[in-house]
Design a protein around this motif. Structure first.
Motif, mmCIF file in Angstrom:
data_model
loop_
_atom_site.group_PDB
_atom_site.id
_atom_site.type_symbol
_atom_site.label_atom_id
_atom_site.label_comp_id
_atom_site.label_asym_id
_atom_site.label_seq_id
_atom_site.Cartn_x
_atom_site.Cartn_y
_atom_site.Cartn_z
ATOM 1 N N LEU A 347 -28.884 -2.626 -4.577
ATOM 2 C CA LEU A 347 -29.663 -2.825 -3.361
ATOM 3 C C LEU A 347 -30.781 -3.839 -3.584
ATOM 4 O O LEU A 347 -31.027 -4.713 -2.737
ATOM 5 N N ILE A 348 -31.451 -3.739 -4.730
ATOM 6 C CA ILE A 348 -32.540 -4.674 -5.039
ATOM 7 C C ILE A 348 -31.994 -6.104 -5.116
ATOM 8 O O ILE A 348 -32.594 -7.041 -4.596
ATOM 9 N N ALA A 349 -30.853 -6.255 -5.776
ATOM 10 C CA ALA A 349 -30.243 -7.579 -5.896
ATOM 11 C C ALA A 349 -29.808 -8.108 -4.540
ATOM 12 O O ALA A 349 -29.978 -9.295 -4.225
ATOM 13 N N ARG A 350 -29.251 -7.238 -3.710
ATOM 14 C CA ARG A 350 -28.745 -7.660 -2.399
ATOM 15 C C ARG A 350 -29.864 -8.163 -1.489
ATOM 16 O O ARG A 350 -29.734 -9.226 -0.869
ATOM 17 N N ILE A 351 -30.956 -7.400 -1.393
ATOM 18 C CA ILE A 351 -32.024 -7.836 -0.492
ATOM 19 C C ILE A 351 -32.685 -9.124 -1.000
ATOM 20 O O ILE A 351 -33.108 -9.974 -0.212
ATOM 21 N N GLY A 352 -32.753 -9.284 -2.322
ATOM 22 C CA GLY A 352 -33.276 -10.530 -2.867
ATOM 23 C C GLY A 352 -32.383 -11.709 -2.527
ATOM 24 O O GLY A 352 -32.861 -12.784 -2.151
ATOM 25 N N GLY A 353 -31.070 -11.516 -2.657
ATOM 26 C CA GLY A 353 -30.138 -12.580 -2.327
ATOM 27 C C GLY A 353 -30.192 -12.964 -0.857
ATOM 28 O O GLY A 353 -30.154 -14.151 -0.495
ATOM 29 N N ASP A 354 -30.308 -11.972 0.020
ATOM 30 C CA ASP A 354 -30.386 -12.254 1.456
ATOM 31 C C ASP A 354 -31.658 -13.010 1.807
ATOM 32 O O ASP A 354 -31.639 -13.963 2.600
ATOM 33 N N ALA A 355 -32.785 -12.577 1.238
ATOM 34 C CA ALA A 355 -34.057 -13.257 1.504
ATOM 35 C C ALA A 355 -34.036 -14.690 0.980
ATOM 36 O O ALA A 355 -34.516 -15.623 1.644
ATOM 37 N N GLY A 356 -33.454 -14.876 -0.204
ATOM 38 C CA GLY A 356 -33.361 -16.219 -0.757
ATOM 39 C C GLY A 356 -32.470 -17.123 0.072
ATOM 40 O O GLY A 356 -32.745 -18.322 0.231
ATOM 41 N N ALA A 357 -31.392 -16.564 0.627
ATOM 42 C CA ALA A 357 -30.485 -17.356 1.472
ATOM 43 C C ALA A 357 -31.203 -17.845 2.722
ATOM 44 O O ALA A 357 -30.956 -18.959 3.200
ATOM 45 N N GLN A 358 -32.095 -17.013 3.271
ATOM 46 C CA GLN A 358 -32.885 -17.440 4.430
ATOM 47 C C GLN A 358 -33.769 -18.631 4.068
ATOM 48 O O GLN A 358 -33.845 -19.614 4.817
ATOM 49 N N THR A 359 -34.422 -18.548 2.916
ATOM 50 C CA THR A 359 -35.270 -19.655 2.475
ATOM 51 C C THR A 359 -34.445 -20.917 2.224
ATOM 52 O O THR A 359 -34.850 -22.024 2.609
ATOM 53 N N LEU A 360 -33.294 -20.750 1.570
ATOM 54 C CA LEU A 360 -32.415 -21.896 1.325
ATOM 55 C C LEU A 360 -32.068 -22.611 2.616
ATOM 56 O O LEU A 360 -32.119 -23.844 2.708
ATOM 57 N N ALA A 361 -31.682 -21.842 3.650
ATOM 58 C CA ALA A 361 -31.276 -22.436 4.920
ATOM 59 C C ALA A 361 -32.413 -23.247 5.529
ATOM 60 O O ALA A 361 -32.215 -24.371 6.015
ATOM 61 N N VAL A 362 -33.630 -22.696 5.488
ATOM 62 C CA VAL A 362 -34.780 -23.381 6.087
ATOM 63 C C VAL A 362 -35.114 -24.654 5.319
ATOM 64 O O VAL A 362 -35.336 -25.721 5.906
ATOM 65 N N VAL A 363 -35.133 -24.580 3.998
ATOM 66 C CA VAL A 363 -35.536 -25.727 3.188
ATOM 67 C C VAL A 363 -34.475 -26.829 3.215
ATOM 68 O O VAL A 363 -34.799 -28.020 3.355
ATOM 69 N N ILE A 364 -33.202 -26.460 3.094
ATOM 70 C CA ILE A 364 -32.135 -27.473 3.130
ATOM 71 C C ILE A 364 -32.112 -28.174 4.475
ATOM 72 O O ILE A 364 -31.919 -29.388 4.568
#
Length: 480
Positions: A347-364
């Motif tokens: 669960l910890i890994a999953r929520i981190g991955g989801d949050a990071g994907a949001q940041t990736l989308a915004v920055v890219i």
């Protein structure tokens, strides 16, 4: 299939056909049938050649969709029965790889006739996907002026303005009156399909202005065209990257943008349609590269080609992820003592991955639109980390409640400490996800790579490392 089933199917097709009364309705019906029941569509078209010719003539876009749905073999048979004009219009609408295959399968003389009916820029797009020897034979057999133009376009980088442009452009010499310009445009209309803009050039073919129909309509016939035109319009060089072309078209709300050489001689124009295709291709390319494949990979390429695109990144992911495996293997004691941790750490890994994907989308997205300059890097990193801090507090509390409840439900020891471990690990992973999600694409751009290049793989490795090993390290410190 029994005779009864065959008869019922034929009656159903006939009934559906009667609903499609106009050629456009027929085209839409056949397209839908081809996508759902390609075999039925193929049999129907073969039995109704006149209707297929009508669809190809009136709705080449729908006809192209039908061919793509039927498959290469069936598409080749139907394509071969079209006249050169119809075939050329279909090639312009088809995927370039399928268009190249269908063109190559025609007898050489017929292929040349079809090719010459296409605009040079569309012909270049298709020829680029034909095998080199066959492409040379076609161009050698085509008219000199046409083949020279296609070869010139093929010499440009496909991701540059020169690779996107069309050379079918309307240009008028300076010094004309508005009345003379209107008469010239009437003649040009018979030669060129796209007359969104008419460009004005000097005696050396250098671009000096652009005129729209609206400007001409509201001018007196005796006024000079130099008075009606916009001087020094926005233009790009042949070598200009397609991303910059798309940005300029969007910024200045243009229907097309002229392409000039180093001497500012007018050589072509990039249309809005080409820009829209470019934006779509860029988005698809970024998405594909972010997950470790390429824009060329699709369900239509050969299996061995897709394997070649995907396998290296999967192997790379395996090697990088082994770091996470090795880190987890050092916490056997805590996992043996508190089995609930094995259920909670994904669960910890999953929520981190989801949050990071949001940041990736915004920055890219920001990098793709040149919205992030070098001076913005620290601000962007700090902003995304701060979002991780705030979100981490709320998500950490929720994760802690979940961990506490699960341990209490199972009757295990130290539920409060497990909840605290969940809070700390969730909070830390969301901060890391925000920072890494911004840092990876920014670093890739700084190194000269595409910001989307495998960024998702690097992000996932970082968030998994904290989500699994980091969580277990915190739990070990609190529980052992």
């Amino acid at each position: 299939m029994s005779d009864l089933d065959r008869k019922a199917r034929e009656e159903a097709l006939a009934m559906a056909r009667r609903v499609a009364r106009t050629p456009r309705e027929l085209a839409r019906w056949l397209r839908l049938l081809a996508r759902r029941q390609p075999r039925d569509a193929e049999e129907y078209i073969q039995a109704n050649a006149a209707e297929w010719a009508t669809v190809a003539d009136t709705s080449p876009g729908d006809a192209a969709d039908i061919l793509e749905a039927l498959g290469e073999e069936a598409a080749g048979e139907l394509f071969a029965g079209l006249d050169p004009v119809q075939a050329a219009e279909l090639l312009e609408e088809l995927r370039d790889d399928l268009a190249a295959t269908l063109l190559s399968d025609l007898p050489p003389a017929d292929a040349v006739l079809v090719l010459e009916e296409m605009s040079p820029d569309d012909a270049a797009d298709v020829i680029a996907h034909v095998e080199d020897e066959a492409a040379e034979r076609m161009l050698d057999a085509a008219a000199d002026e046409f083949s020279d133009e296609v070869r010139r376009l093929l010499g440009h980088d496909p991701e540059s303005a020169g690779g996107l442009m069309t050379t079918d452009i309307a240009a008028l010499p300076s010094g004309l009156t508005v009345g003379e310009a209107v008469e010239r445009i009437r003649v040009l209309h018979e030669e060129y399909e796209d007359l969104s803009y008419v460009y004005v050039v000097d005696d050396a073919d250098r671009l000096i202005g652009v005129v729209s129909f609206r400007d001409l309509v509201f001018r007196r016939p005796g006024d000079g065209i130099d008075e009606a035109m916009v001087r020094d319009p926005v233009a790009v060089l042949e070598s200009t990257d397609r991303e910059e072309v798309a940005e300029l078209v969007q910024r200045y709300h243009l229907f097309g943008i002229p392409v000039v050489d180093e001497e500012r001689r007018l050589v072509g124009m990039v249309t809005t349609e080409a820009v829209l295709e470019t934006v779509q291709e860029e988005a698809l390319e970024d998405f594909a590269m972010a997950v470790g494949t390429t824009a060329e990979d699709s369900v239509f390429v050969p299996v061995r080609q897709s394997i070649r695109y995907r396998l290296p990144w999967i192997a790379f992911d395996l090697v990088v992820s082994s770091v996470v495996v090795l880190a987890i293997s050092r916490f056997d004691d805590i996992l043996a003592a508190f089995v609930v941790l094995a259920a909670l750490m994904p669960l910890i890994a999953r929520i981190g991955g989801d949050a990071g994907a949001q940041t990736l989308a915004v920055v890219i997205r920001g990098l793709a639109t040149d919205g992030i300059s070098g001076s913005d890097v620290k601000r962007v990193l700090g902003r995304e980390a701060l979002i991780g801090v705030v979100n981490g507090v709320f998500i950490g509390v929720l994760a802690g409640v979940l961990g506490y409840s699960l341990q209490v439900f199972q009757g295990g020891p130290s539920p409060f400490r497990i909840a605290l471990a969940m809070f700390i690990a969730s909070w830390a992973n969301l901060i890391l996800a925000g920072f890494v999600g911004a840092a990876v694409p920014l670093t890739l751009r700084r190194l000269g790579f595409d910001p989307a290049l495998g960024s998702n793989l690097f992000l996932t490795t970082a968030t998994d490392l904290v989500g699994f090993a980091g969580f277990l390290a915190v739990a070990s410190a609190l529980l052992l």
